[in-house]
Design an enzyme around this catalytic site. Structure first.
Site, PDB file in Angstrom:
ATOM      1  N   LYS A  44     -27.436 -41.614  12.255  1.00 20.23           N
ATOM      2  CA  LYS A  44     -27.058 -40.312  11.695  1.00 20.23           C
ATOM      3  C   LYS A  44     -27.498 -39.148  12.591  1.00 20.23           C
ATOM      4  O   LYS A  44     -28.359 -39.316  13.464  1.00 20.23           O
ATOM      5  CB  LYS A  44     -27.648 -40.184  10.285  1.00 20.23           C
ATOM      6  CG  LYS A  44     -27.097 -41.262   9.330  1.00 20.23           C
ATOM      7  CD  LYS A  44     -27.518 -41.013   7.884  1.00 20.23           C
ATOM      8  CE  LYS A  44     -26.958 -42.110   6.980  1.00 20.23           C
ATOM      9  NZ  LYS A  44     -27.231 -41.838   5.545  1.00 20.23           N
ATOM     10  N   TYR A  52     -17.454 -40.847   2.976  1.00 19.53           N
ATOM     11  CA  TYR A  52     -18.355 -40.915   1.823  1.00 19.53           C
ATOM     12  C   TYR A  52     -17.643 -40.633   0.496  1.00 19.53           C
ATOM     13  O   TYR A  52     -18.306 -40.277  -0.489  1.00 19.53           O
ATOM     14  CB  TYR A  52     -19.529 -39.951   2.023  1.00 19.53           C
ATOM     15  CG  TYR A  52     -20.602 -40.495   2.956  1.00 19.53           C
ATOM     16  CD1 TYR A  52     -21.381 -41.584   2.577  1.00 19.53           C
ATOM     17  CD2 TYR A  52     -20.841 -39.925   4.200  1.00 19.53           C
ATOM     18  CE1 TYR A  52     -22.369 -42.100   3.422  1.00 19.53           C
ATOM     19  CE2 TYR A  52     -21.831 -40.428   5.056  1.00 19.53           C
ATOM     20  CZ  TYR A  52     -22.587 -41.518   4.646  1.00 19.53           C
ATOM     21  OH  TYR A  52     -23.568 -42.020   5.467  1.00 19.53           O
ATOM     22  N   ASN A  86     -31.738 -39.933   6.528  1.00 20.22           N
ATOM     23  CA  ASN A  86     -32.447 -41.209   6.550  1.00 20.22           C
ATOM     24  C   ASN A  86     -32.075 -42.114   7.729  1.00 20.22           C
ATOM     25  O   ASN A  86     -32.085 -43.331   7.612  1.00 20.22           O
ATOM     26  CB  ASN A  86     -32.296 -41.921   5.200  1.00 20.22           C
ATOM     27  CG  ASN A  86     -30.850 -42.192   4.857  1.00 20.22           C
ATOM     28  OD1 ASN A  86     -29.962 -41.877   5.634  1.00 20.22           O
ATOM     29  ND2 ASN A  86     -30.608 -42.786   3.707  1.00 20.22           N
ATOM     30  N   HIS A 103     -26.987 -45.509   8.619  1.00 17.33           N
ATOM     31  CA  HIS A 103     -26.126 -46.048   7.560  1.00 17.33           C
ATOM     32  C   HIS A 103     -25.925 -47.536   7.797  1.00 17.33           C
ATOM     33  O   HIS A 103     -25.826 -47.973   8.947  1.00 17.33           O
ATOM     34  CB  HIS A 103     -24.758 -45.348   7.609  1.00 17.33           C
ATOM     35  CG  HIS A 103     -23.714 -46.017   6.756  1.00 17.33           C
ATOM     36  ND1 HIS A 103     -23.557 -45.727   5.420  1.00 17.33           N
ATOM     37  CD2 HIS A 103     -22.814 -46.994   7.041  1.00 17.33           C
ATOM     38  CE1 HIS A 103     -22.585 -46.486   4.926  1.00 17.33           C
ATOM     39  NE2 HIS A 103     -22.120 -47.268   5.894  1.00 17.33           N
ATOM     40  N   GLU A 135     -15.201 -49.782   6.848  1.00 19.74           N
ATOM     41  CA  GLU A 135     -15.928 -48.802   7.663  1.00 19.74           C
ATOM     42  C   GLU A 135     -15.753 -49.072   9.154  1.00 19.74           C
ATOM     43  O   GLU A 135     -15.612 -48.137   9.952  1.00 19.74           O
ATOM     44  CB  GLU A 135     -17.404 -48.802   7.247  1.00 19.74           C
ATOM     45  CG  GLU A 135     -17.579 -48.245   5.835  1.00 19.74           C
ATOM     46  CD  GLU A 135     -18.967 -48.421   5.234  1.00 19.74           C
ATOM     47  OE1 GLU A 135     -19.171 -47.949   4.100  1.00 19.74           O
ATOM     48  OE2 GLU A 135     -19.857 -49.012   5.890  1.00 19.74           O
TER      49      GLU A 135
HETATM   50  P1  IDP Z   1     -27.332 -46.008   1.264  1.00 17.09           P
HETATM   51  O1  IDP Z   1     -27.062 -45.223   2.533  1.00 17.09           O
HETATM   52  O2  IDP Z   1     -28.716 -46.583   1.245  1.00 17.09           O
HETATM   53  O3  IDP Z   1     -26.258 -47.027   0.970  1.00 17.09           O
HETATM   54  P2  IDP Z   1     -26.118 -44.389  -0.844  1.00 17.09           P
HETATM   55  O4  IDP Z   1     -26.580 -44.350  -2.247  1.00 17.09           O
HETATM   56  O5  IDP Z   1     -24.843 -45.116  -0.538  1.00 17.09           O
HETATM   57  O6  IDP Z   1     -27.323 -44.966   0.046  1.00 17.09           O
HETATM   58  O7  IDP Z   1     -25.975 -42.891  -0.366  1.00 17.09           O
HETATM   59  C1  IDP Z   1     -25.313 -42.570   0.846  1.00 17.09           C
HETATM   60  C2  IDP Z   1     -26.129 -41.548   1.590  1.00 17.09           C
HETATM   61  O8  IDP Z   1     -26.192 -40.343   0.830  1.00 17.09           O
HETATM   62  C3  IDP Z   1     -27.608 -41.919   1.818  1.00 17.09           C
HETATM   63  O9  IDP Z   1     -27.815 -42.774   2.929  1.00 17.09           O
HETATM   64  C4  IDP Z   1     -28.233 -40.554   2.022  1.00 17.09           C
HETATM   65  O10 IDP Z   1     -27.981 -40.045   3.326  1.00 17.09           O
HETATM   66  C5  IDP Z   1     -27.445 -39.706   1.010  1.00 17.09           C
HETATM   67  N1  IDP Z   1     -28.133 -39.642  -0.291  1.00 17.09           N
HETATM   68  C6  IDP Z   1     -28.208 -40.620  -1.235  1.00 17.09           C
HETATM   69  N2  IDP Z   1     -28.918 -40.228  -2.307  1.00 17.09           N
HETATM   70  C7  IDP Z   1     -29.303 -38.957  -2.048  1.00 17.09           C
HETATM   71  C8  IDP Z   1     -30.078 -37.989  -2.769  1.00 17.09           C
HETATM   72  O11 IDP Z   1     -30.547 -38.231  -3.891  1.00 17.09           O
HETATM   73  N3  IDP Z   1     -30.266 -36.777  -2.151  1.00 17.09           N
HETATM   74  C9  IDP Z   1     -29.758 -36.488  -0.920  1.00 17.09           C
HETATM   75  N4  IDP Z   1     -29.018 -37.362  -0.217  1.00 17.09           N
HETATM   76  C10 IDP Z   1     -28.807 -38.584  -0.752  1.00 17.09           C
HETATM   77 MG    MG Z   2     -24.237 -46.782   0.556  1.00 15.25          MG
END
Ligand code: IDP
Ligand code: MG
Length: 146
Positions: free
Chosen positions: A12, A52, A115, A118, A129
């Protein structure tokens, strides 16, 4: 490529910007994944929205789209047995505060949103994807004809 043998990953924007690409690739290599497609690119807002789209009703969606289109990302397809599950384990929990010791997100994430990386959550999504970023001529599975 057979489902189960590959996953899609994307480093990212903040991780790329902070120079964490190569350390992250090293972790991926040490965990036994082979890079079979890779590109650095920048998502437009509409591309990030599409990537997304499953999260479009979540409160974090707009912020996520802004963030993911804020700078270059590195997209890749990774080959390994049991790739999707093993890669999710390697990256760790979405929230770095909850991510297990030794995981990529524990080491490199700045926040839940930023984070670091992905990883696809299913074989179907790995396929969708990978096809979002790469044509069939840009993916080089390791097989007998390699
Ligand atoms: P993942 O990447 O672990 O699969 P997902 O729930 O699919 O997690 O969410 C996609 C992305 O959205 C996350 O990697 C993160 O960057 C962002 N995200 C998820 N939950 C939150 C939140 O509560 N606050 C801000 N960003 C979030
Ligand atoms: Mg996800």
């Amino acid at each position: 490529m057979k489902p189960g043998e590959f996953t899609f990953a994307m480093v990212k924007p903040t991780a790329v910007k902070l120079g964490r690409l190569v350390p992250i690739l090293n972790e991926i290599d040490l965990a036994g994944f082979r890079v079979i497609a890779m590109k650095m690119t920048r998502l437009s807002k509409s591309q990030a929205e599409r990537f997304y789209a499953v999260h479009k009703d979540r409160p974090f969606y707009q912020g996520l789209v802004e963030f993911m289109s804020s700078g270059p990302v590195v997209a890749m397809v990774l080959q390994k047995e049991n790739a999707v599950q093993d890669f999710r384990k390697l990256i760790g929990n979405t929230n770095p505060e909850l991510a297990e010791e030794g995981t990529i997100r524990k080491k490199f994430a700045l926040s839940v949103q930023e984070n670091a990386i992905h990883g696809s959550d299913s074989d179907d999504n790995a396929c969708i994807e990978a096809n979002f970023f790469f044509s069939q001529f840009e993916i080089f599975p390791i097989n007998e004809q390699y």
